[in-house]
Design an enzyme around this catalytic site. Structure first.
Site, mmCIF file in Angstrom:
data_model
loop_
_atom_site.group_PDB
_atom_site.id
_atom_site.type_symbol
_atom_site.label_atom_id
_atom_site.label_comp_id
_atom_site.label_asym_id
_atom_site.label_seq_id
_atom_site.Cartn_x
_atom_site.Cartn_y
_atom_site.Cartn_z
ATOM 1 C CG ASP A 95 -8.770 -4.307 6.055
ATOM 2 O OD1 ASP A 95 -9.531 -4.178 5.076
ATOM 3 O OD2 ASP A 95 -7.525 -4.445 5.921
ATOM 4 C CD GLU A 158 -6.336 -2.736 0.366
ATOM 5 O OE1 GLU A 158 -5.738 -2.455 -0.683
ATOM 6 O OE2 GLU A 158 -6.091 -2.177 1.462
ATOM 7 C CD GLU A 159 -4.955 -0.786 4.373
ATOM 8 O OE1 GLU A 159 -3.859 -0.966 3.809
ATOM 9 O OE2 GLU A 159 -5.656 0.224 4.187
ATOM 10 C CG HIS A 447 -1.506 3.553 4.843
ATOM 11 N ND1 HIS A 447 -0.741 2.523 4.335
ATOM 12 C CD2 HIS A 447 -2.785 3.252 4.515
ATOM 13 C CE1 HIS A 447 -1.523 1.651 3.713
ATOM 14 N NE2 HIS A 447 -2.774 2.089 3.824
#
Length: 476
Positions: A95, A158-159, A447
């Site tokens: 993800d 995970e995010e 990010h």
């Protein structure tokens, strides 16, 4: 095998560069952002995260691994004797974060320019995860002996909430030790605690200036790069001239204002970075609130702007609200105000994401947040989302010493243990760390817009991962 030098490992990995790039680009083209609105029973986190997982699973099946899928949330590829008691896990994720603002490339159209592979997920974490996958494939093709079973595990959340991961390990079993290729070299063997304290309130007004809405941020672990507010005021030119004065005195922020009748639209621009290091970014939302709070707002609009614009503005260590903590191992607490919402006559919230050392806890942090709320801000404070305590694996553990030894061998650089504010799947394991795949000196674009991974580092990291997996499976 343990007599191979670094150049021999690299020579082997170079044979896989074209195939690795092909498969990685396939995955990078899938916008695998968690999408709860489009979730179905078959795709519980949205169709694109599911597509990324099934695409990778088909690659592992193609390459002859033993594979498995756990509830459409976790996939794995395994190498070695199934009956072996001890095992090694390498844990990555497919993800990605939302693209956010400021890209000069198409985030989900991978492209190589000036030796860099650009795409959302190139460095976090599709790139490193696929490097680790190809390292395992290389060991499989070489038919190397394995005293311990090796399993490459891929998650798809995970995010956000780490959905399915703990249930997967509780069901399928925990390994002896492992690492996550989701950070940087030489190693991350300590991670701060991670908790989001969320302030919730009603969207009330009451002054001569009315806050219609305010929006900044997309995720708790991203510093907002853009913030927008709509304000109703009798004399909008008051805001226009006020913004000119504010920007003349505050050189870091950029902003613009549009006026239509009595409605003013104010947009602030900051710097979007990973929320684990908020001090490296510029929070557009708190700067917007810092500007607006000087005007005659009332109700929760006033409290909201005062809290954002004064109590937590420009203070990544949370000193002003009394939450600052430091210990010698893990360093300072950090605070990121990742999501900020206000809508008149509706509910609003502020998400404050804290990365904290071992000498504090979510309860103490929550008390500090509550104490910083102004009396006219009728609000509640509570922990929401996936909270995690601090994690540390001793620098004397053979897992750590082996990985550091491999890194030194391949780079010739000094290497020591370190602690970060970011969180990786490595902390799911008692003996779990993060290892790679960002080299020292490479800009951290996780990010951020124009995220990239250096093409030359793909096979370099692959050689390191391959020897690391081999040695963990046979020596550590």
């Amino acid at each position: 095998m343990n007599n191979k030098n670094a150049s021999e490992w690299l020579a082997e990995s170079l044979k896989y560069e074209d195939d690795l790039l092909r498969d990685l680009k396939t995955l990078l083209a899938i916008p695998s952002v968690r999408d709860d609105e489009s979730a179905t029973p078959d795709a519980p986190l949205g169709p694109k995260t599911k597509e990324a997982l099934t695409t990778w699973e088909s690659m592992a099946e193609r390459d002859g691994f033993r594979t498995g899928d756990f509830k459409g949330l976790v996939g794995y590829a395994e190498l070695g004797d199934e009956d072996t008691a001890e095992s090694i896990d390498v844990i990555g994720h497919l993800d990605v974060m939302p693209e956010g603002e400021g890209w000069t490339k198409e985030p989900f159209t991978p492209v190589i320019e000036d030796g860099r592979l650009y795409a959302r997920g190139a460095s976090d974490d599709k790139g490193p995860s696929m490097i680790a996958y190809y390292a395992l494939k290389m060991l499989k093709d070489m038919n190397v002996p394995m005293k311990r079973r090796v399993r490459l595990v891929m998650g798809i959340d995970e995010e956000s909430e780490w959905t399915g991961m703990e249930e997967f390990f509780n069901t399928k079993g925990y390994p002896t030790m492992g690492f996550s290729p989701d950070a940087e070299f030489p190693i991350i063997n300590g991670e701060k605690g991670n908790v989001s304290q969320v302030v919730r309130f009603a969207g009330t007004n009451g002054g001569t200036v009315e806050l219609r809405d305010f929006k900044a941020g997309q995720r708790p672990n991203m510093v907002p790069g853009t913030a927008v507010a709509h304000v109703t005021v009798q004399d909008p030119q008051m805001l226009v001239s006020g913004l000119e004065r504010y920007l003349a005195g505050e050189k870091r922020a950029k902003a613009e204002i549009e006026v239509e009748g009595h409605l003013a639209t104010i947009t602030f621009y900051g710097k979007q970075v990973h929320g684990a290091s908020p001090e490296t970014g510029l929070n557009a939302g708190t700067f917007l609130a810092n500007f607006l709070q000087q005007y005659d707002f009332g109700g929760n609009a006033k409290g909201f702007l005062t809290f954002l614009g004064t109590a937590v503005h420009d203070d990544s260590t949370a000193f002003r609200i009394g939450a600052l903590k430091h210990d010698d191992l893990m360093g300072d607490l950090s605070m990121n105000i990742g999501i900020q919402r206000f809508e008149a006559d509706k509910d609003g919230f502020v998400n404050l994401n804290f990365r904290y050392p071992q000498n504090t806890n979510p309860e103490e942090i929550g008390k500090a947040v509550t104490g910083a709320l102004t009396p006219d801000f009728d609000a509640t404070v509570a922990v929401e989302g996936h909270a995690q305590g601090p994690h540390y694996v001793s620098g004397e553990d053979p897992l750590v010493t082996t990985l550091l030894d491999v890194y030194r061998k391949h780079t010739g650089l000094p290497a020591a243990e370190q602690v970060i504010g970011g969180g990786t799947f490595g902390r799911l394991l008692d003996r779990g760390v993060a290892f790679g795949a960002m080299f020292e000196g490479v800009p951290d674009t996780m990010h951020q817009p124009d995220e990239f991974y250096p093409v030359a580092d793909l096979t370099r990291s692959m050689a390191i991962f391959a020897e690391a997996i081999y040695r963990l499976a046979n020596e550590a």
